[in-house]
Design a protein around this motif. Structure first.
Motif, PDB file in Angstrom:
ATOM      1  N   GLY A 319       0.800  -1.209   0.000  1.00 20.14           N
ATOM      2  CA  GLY A 319       0.000   0.000   0.000  1.00 20.14           C
ATOM      3  C   GLY A 319       0.838   1.265   0.000  1.00 20.14           C
ATOM      4  N   PRO A 320       0.170   2.415  -0.096  1.00 19.54           N
ATOM      5  CA  PRO A 320       0.864   3.693  -0.304  1.00 19.54           C
ATOM      6  C   PRO A 320       1.569   4.243   0.924  1.00 19.54           C
ATOM      7  CG  PRO A 320      -1.499   4.049  -0.064  1.00 19.54           C
ATOM      8  CD  PRO A 320      -1.308   2.560  -0.111  1.00 19.54           C
ATOM      9  N   LEU A 321       1.302   3.712   2.100  1.00 18.10           N
ATOM     10  CA  LEU A 321       1.910   4.269   3.314  1.00 18.10           C
ATOM     11  C   LEU A 321       3.308   3.726   3.599  1.00 18.10           C
ATOM     12  CD1 LEU A 321      -1.165   4.326   5.749  1.00 18.10           C
ATOM     13  CD2 LEU A 321      -0.285   6.143   4.272  1.00 18.10           C
ATOM     14  N   VAL A 322       3.700   2.716   2.879  1.00 16.16           N
ATOM     15  CA  VAL A 322       5.013   2.104   3.102  1.00 16.16           C
ATOM     16  C   VAL A 322       5.995   2.595   2.035  1.00 16.16           C
ATOM     17  CG1 VAL A 322       6.327  -0.036   3.193  1.00 16.16           C
ATOM     18  CG2 VAL A 322       4.034   0.059   4.194  1.00 16.16           C
ATOM     19  N   THR A 323       7.090   3.171   2.478  1.00 13.37           N
ATOM     20  CA  THR A 323       8.156   3.604   1.563  1.00 13.37           C
ATOM     21  C   THR A 323       9.004   2.393   1.164  1.00 13.37           C
ATOM     22  OG1 THR A 323       8.246   5.786   2.587  1.00 13.37           O
ATOM     23  CG2 THR A 323      10.157   5.099   1.287  1.00 13.37           C
ATOM     24  N   ILE A 324       9.146   2.207  -0.111  1.00 13.07           N
ATOM     25  CA  ILE A 324       9.917   1.062  -0.602  1.00 13.07           C
ATOM     26  C   ILE A 324      11.393   1.439  -0.659  1.00 13.07           C
ATOM     27  CG2 ILE A 324      10.196  -0.609  -2.454  1.00 13.07           C
ATOM     28  CD1 ILE A 324       7.508  -0.707  -0.907  1.00 13.07           C
ATOM     29  N   SER A 325      12.199   0.771   0.127  1.00 21.35           N
ATOM     30  CA  SER A 325      13.630   1.053   0.181  1.00 21.35           C
ATOM     31  C   SER A 325      14.358  -0.211   0.613  1.00 21.35           C
ATOM     32  CB  SER A 325      13.909   2.190   1.181  1.00 21.35           C
ATOM     33  OG  SER A 325      13.492   1.800   2.490  1.00 21.35           O
ATOM     34  N   ASN A 326      15.643  -0.126   0.627  1.00 22.69           N
ATOM     35  CA  ASN A 326      16.477  -1.247   1.096  1.00 22.69           C
ATOM     36  C   ASN A 326      17.544  -0.680   2.021  1.00 22.69           C
ATOM     37  OD1 ASN A 326      17.686  -3.729   1.422  1.00 22.69           O
ATOM     38  ND2 ASN A 326      18.812  -3.660  -0.520  1.00 22.69           N
ATOM     39  N   PRO A 327      17.469  -0.989   3.343  1.00 24.44           N
ATOM     40  CA  PRO A 327      16.570  -1.911   4.041  1.00 24.44           C
ATOM     41  C   PRO A 327      15.107  -1.455   3.964  1.00 24.44           C
ATOM     42  CG  PRO A 327      18.516  -1.477   5.369  1.00 24.44           C
ATOM     43  CD  PRO A 327      18.548  -0.506   4.237  1.00 24.44           C
TER      44      PRO A 327
END
Length: 649
Positions: A319-327
Motif C-alpha cells: 500500500g501507499p503508506l510504506v516507503t519502498i527502500s532497502n533496508p
C-alpha cells in the motif's frame, strides 16, 4: 581408556551418547569403571583398539604409547600436559618417536567428539547433540572446544576435535580427515598457529573444490609480542595482518569472535560458500532497518536500491503508506496474515540474490509467542518459493531460541543471532575461492643476518631492473663529485636505520661547498633529487617464518606509519592482484587523478612490486627489502630510499 577419573569421564560420555561399539577401560586394580569391565593391562585386551584415550601422567603416557603402537592401535589421544608447552621439548620429541606411525593427538589435548557415531573420546563436560550431518570444528584450545559444544544456536556439530600441542597430527591432517567424511558440511577452525601453511592451503583448496566452506577464527590478531624490526614493513605486516592475507588468498573466510564463527558455520552448513552479491533487509520496524543500514556501511555486503519491478510489486502488496527502500521497513499492516506476509517476503527475496529478515522471538517463558508464528511461517514459505539464501536475523543473540533455530534450519532458512555478527558471518562465508593450486613459498630459516647500507641496497635494486636515482658515495663529503649530475641534490648520511628521524637527510642541496658533516654518519650518498613525483609509495618484501614471504604496499614516508594505509599480500601474487590491492587503499584516489590532478603511473608501481617479489624468489638469502619511498611519476617510478637485509653466508 587409560587412567582414573578422566578416563571414567570418557567412558560415561560414550555410554550417554549411545555409542554402540565396545568400550575397554584399562586399569591395574579396578574391576570396572562406570559399569564396564576393566582390563588390567594392554596385553589383556581382546584385540588392538581402534582408538585410545590416555589419561595418565606424562611419563606413564610414553609407556602406554609404546605398547599401543606395538599392538597396532588405530590412534591415541594424549590428555597429559607438561610437554613443549612448558618447554620440555625433549619429552615431546620422545612422545612422537614412541608413536612411530600410530596417529596421536596432543599431548595436552582433550580429544575428539564424534556426534555422528556417538564416539565421545572426551574427558569433560560437552553439550553436543547427536546429528546425521553437520560441521567439523577444530580448535587448538581444549577449553574453547568445550565452550563451543555448549552453543544453543542450532548449529549441528558433526565433529569437534582439539589439537593440543599438535606434536604429530596437526591442523592440516585432521582437517583433511574430517572433510573427507561426506556427512561433514563445512569446517570451522579456532587457530592459534597454522603449522604447515602449504598443507593447510591444499586442504582448503580441496574443500572449496568439493563445495565445502572453511571459516577461521585466528587468535592473537592484535600485536603478538613481535619485536619491532628496523623496517616499516615488519612493523606494519604483523602476524595478524599476514595471517588474514593468507586466509584470504587460500579462500578461507575469517571471523573475529566465537559467535561469528558459529553463525558463519550455520550459513555454510545450510548454503555452502555464498556467491550472492546483492542483499535485501526486511523488517517491520524502522529501528531494525536503521541498525542493518549502519552495520552494512561498516562492512562489504551490498544492499542496493530495490529494482523497479520489485518495488512495484511491493507497493501493490503493502500500500501507499510504506516507503519502498532497502533496508525495507514493511510496518505492521500485514502482521499476522501469513499468506500476505509470504507474498511480501517472496516479492522482496525475488529481487535480490539473498535476503535478511530481521525479527526477534518473544521470551516464551514470559510472553505469548503465537502472534509471531505467521512471520516465521512466511519466511519458510518464501524460501520454498524462491530457493535463494534466506536468513532470519535477530537483533539480540537470545531472541531466537534453539528450538526455533532447529525448525528454521530444517526448512532451509538460516537463523543468525545478532545483526553485527550476522553480517560479519555472511561476509566470511562469501570469501572468494583461492587461485587453483596456489601455495605460499616455503619458509626460509636463518640464524644471522646483515643490513646492507643504502648504496649496496640500491645496487641490488638496480641489478633487478628497478629505477634508482643517479648518485655517488664516499666516506667524506669532500669525496663526493657531483660532476655530471643535475641539481638539486639529496645528501644522505649512511649508517642510520631511519635517516630522516636522525636528521641525516638534506633535501634541495645546490652545492656541497662548505657543507657541514652529518653527525654519526659512517659515509655519504649524494643523489639527484626526484622533484616531479606525484605520490610516494612504500613497497616492502619480507620473509615470514610461517607463510613464506609477504609484500606490503602503501603510501610511503610517515604517511604509512600515521594512516596505516597499507595492504599485505602473501607471495606469490600476480600483477592484477597487486593492482587490486592498491585500489583498496584509502588514498587510492591520489594515484587515480583525484580532483583533476595528474594520474600516477600505477603500472610502474605494480612492476616495481613484482620485481621485489622476484628478488626474494631468486635470492633466498634476501630477508627484507624495503623501498620507502618509491616516488611515482606520471610515467615511471624511482626508488629513492631502500634498505635490504640478507642472511650472512
Amino acid at each position: 581408556m587409560f587412567g582414573g577419573a578422566w578416563a571414567e569421564n570418557v567412558v560415561r560420555q560414550c555410554i550417554a551418547s549411545g555409542y554402540k561399539g565396545e568400550i575397554w577401560p584399562v586399569h591395574p586394580t579396578r574391576p570396572e569403571i562406570a559399569g564396564k569391565r576393566c582390563f588390567p593391562a594392554i596385553a589383556d585386551l581382546p584385540r588392538a583398539p581402534d582408538a585410545a584415550f590416555i589419561g595418565v601422567n606424562r611419563h606413564a603416557t610414553l609407556e602406554v604409547v609404546s605398547e599401543l603402537q606395538g599392538i597396532g592401535c588405530g590412534g591415541a589421544i594424549c590428555f597429559a600436559s607438561g610437554f613443549s608447552e612448558v618447554e620440555d621439548h625433549d619429552l615431546q620429541a620422545e612422545f612422537v618417536a614412541r608413536a612411530v606411525e600410530m596417529p596421536v593427538l596432543g599431548p595436552n589435548c582433550y580429544g575428539v567428539i564424534n556426534c555422528l557415531d556417538g564416539a565421545m573420546i572426551w574427558p569433560d563436560e560437552q553439550g553436543c547433540r547427536p546429528v546425521e550431518r553437520g560441521v567439523a570444528i577444530l580448535t587448538q584450545s581444549s577449553n574453547i572446544g568445550m565452550t563451543l559444544t555448549m552453543q544453543q544456536r542450532g548449529l549441528p556439530v558433526a565433529y569437534l576435535a582439539c589439537l593440543g600441542n599438535a606434536a604429530q597430527t596437526g591442523l592440516s591432517e585432521l582437517s583433511e580427515a574430517m572433510l573427507a567424511d561426506d556427512r561433514v558440511t563445512a569446517l570451522g577452525v579456532y587457530m592459534e598457529g597454522v603449522g604447515d601453511a602449504r598443507a593447510f592451503a591444499k586442504v582448503v583448496g580441496a574443500a572449496r573444490a568439493a563445495g565445502k566452506g572453511v571459516v577461521v577464527l585466528k587468535a592473537g590478531r592484535s600485536e603478538m609480542g613481535q619485536q619491532v624490526a628496523m623496517t616499516h614493513t615488519a612493523s606494519l605486516a604483523g602476524a595478524g595482518v599476514v595471517s588474514s592475507a593468507y586466509l584470504s588468498q587460500i579462500g578461507a573466510g575469517e571471523v573475529v569472535s566465537l559467535p561469528q564463527l558459529i553463525e558463519a558455520l550455520k550459513v555454510l552448513h545450510v548454503e555452502g560458500p555464498l556467491t550472492a552479491d546483492t542483499f535485501v533487509s526486511v523488517s517491520c520496524s524502522g529501528g531494525e532497518a536503521g541498525l542493518v543500514a549502519d552495520a552494512a556501511e561498516r562492512g562489504s555486503l551490498r544492499f542496493p536500491e530495490v529494482p523497479e519491478a520489485t518495488g512495484a510489486r511491493l507497493s501493490e502488496l503493502l500500500g501507499p503508506l510504506v516507503t519502498i527502500s532497502n533496508p525495507l521497513d514493511y510496518h505492521t499492516f500485514i502482521w499476522g496474515n501469513t499468506a500476505l506476509m509470504a507474498d511480501v517476503f517472496t516479492a522482496a527475496a525475488e529481487g535480490f540474490e539473498a535476503s535478511l529478515f530481521v525479527i526477534d522471538q518473544p521470551n516464551a517463558a514470559r510472553c505469548e509467542v503465537a502472534s509471531f508464528e505467521p512471520a516465521f511461517d512466511a519466511m519458510i514459505e518464501a524460501h520454498a518459493r524462491v530457493g535463494r539464501p534466506l536468513f532470519a536475523v535477530s537483533t539480540l543473540p537470545e531472541t531466537i531460541d534453539e528450538a526455533l533455530s532447529d525448525r528454521l534450519m530444517v526448512a532451509g532458512v538460516t537463523p543468525l543471532l545478532g545483526i553485527e555478527d550476522a553480517l560479519s558471518a555472511i561476509e566470511a562465508t562469501g570469501a572468494p575461492q583461492g587461485e587453483d593450486g596456489w601455495l605460499p613459498w616455503r619458509p626460509v630459516t636463518y640464524e644471522e643476518a646483515e643490513v646492507l647500507d643504502e648504496v649496496s641496497s640500491k645496487a641490488l635494486l638496480a641489478a633487478a631492473g628497478l629505477s634508482v636515482p643517479k648518485g655517488v658515495s664516499g666516506t667524506k663529503i669532500a669525496e663526493l663529485d657531483p660532476s655530471g649530475f643535475e641539481a638539486p641534490f639529496v645528501l644522505k648520511g649512511l649508517g642510520f636505520a631511519h635517516k630522516s628521524d636522525a636528521g641525516a637527510v638534506r633535501l634541495g642541496v645546490q652545492t656541497l661547498e662548505n657543507a657541514p658533516d652529518i653527525e654519526g654518519a659512517s659515509g655519504y650518498l649524494l643523489e639527484e633529487m626526484v622533484s616531479d613525483g606525484l605520490a610516494e609509495i612504500l613497497i616492502g618484501g619480507a620473509r615470514d617464518e610461517v607463510y613464506g614471504a609477504t609484500l606490503t604496499l602503501g603510501f610511503g614516508g610517515i604517511q604509512a606509519e600515521l594512516l596505516k594505509d597499507t595492504v599485505t599480500l602473501v607471495a606469490p601474487v600476480t600483477g592484477s592482484e597487486i593492482e587490486t590491492a592498491l585500489r583498496g587503499l584509502k588514498l587510492w584516489p591520489l594515484l587515480d587523478g583525484y580532483r583533476g590532478k595528474q594520474m600516477a603511473d600505477v603500472a610502474a608501481i605494480v612492476e616495481a612490486a613484482l620485481r621485489v617479489q622476484t628478488m626474494l624468489d631468486v635470492d633466498r638469502r634476501l630477508i627484507d627489502i624495503e623501498i620507502n619511498p618509491l616516488i611515482v611519476r606520471r610515467t615511471g617510478a624511482v626508488a629513492v630510499d631502500a634498505l635490504i637485509r640478507r642472511i650472512l653466508k
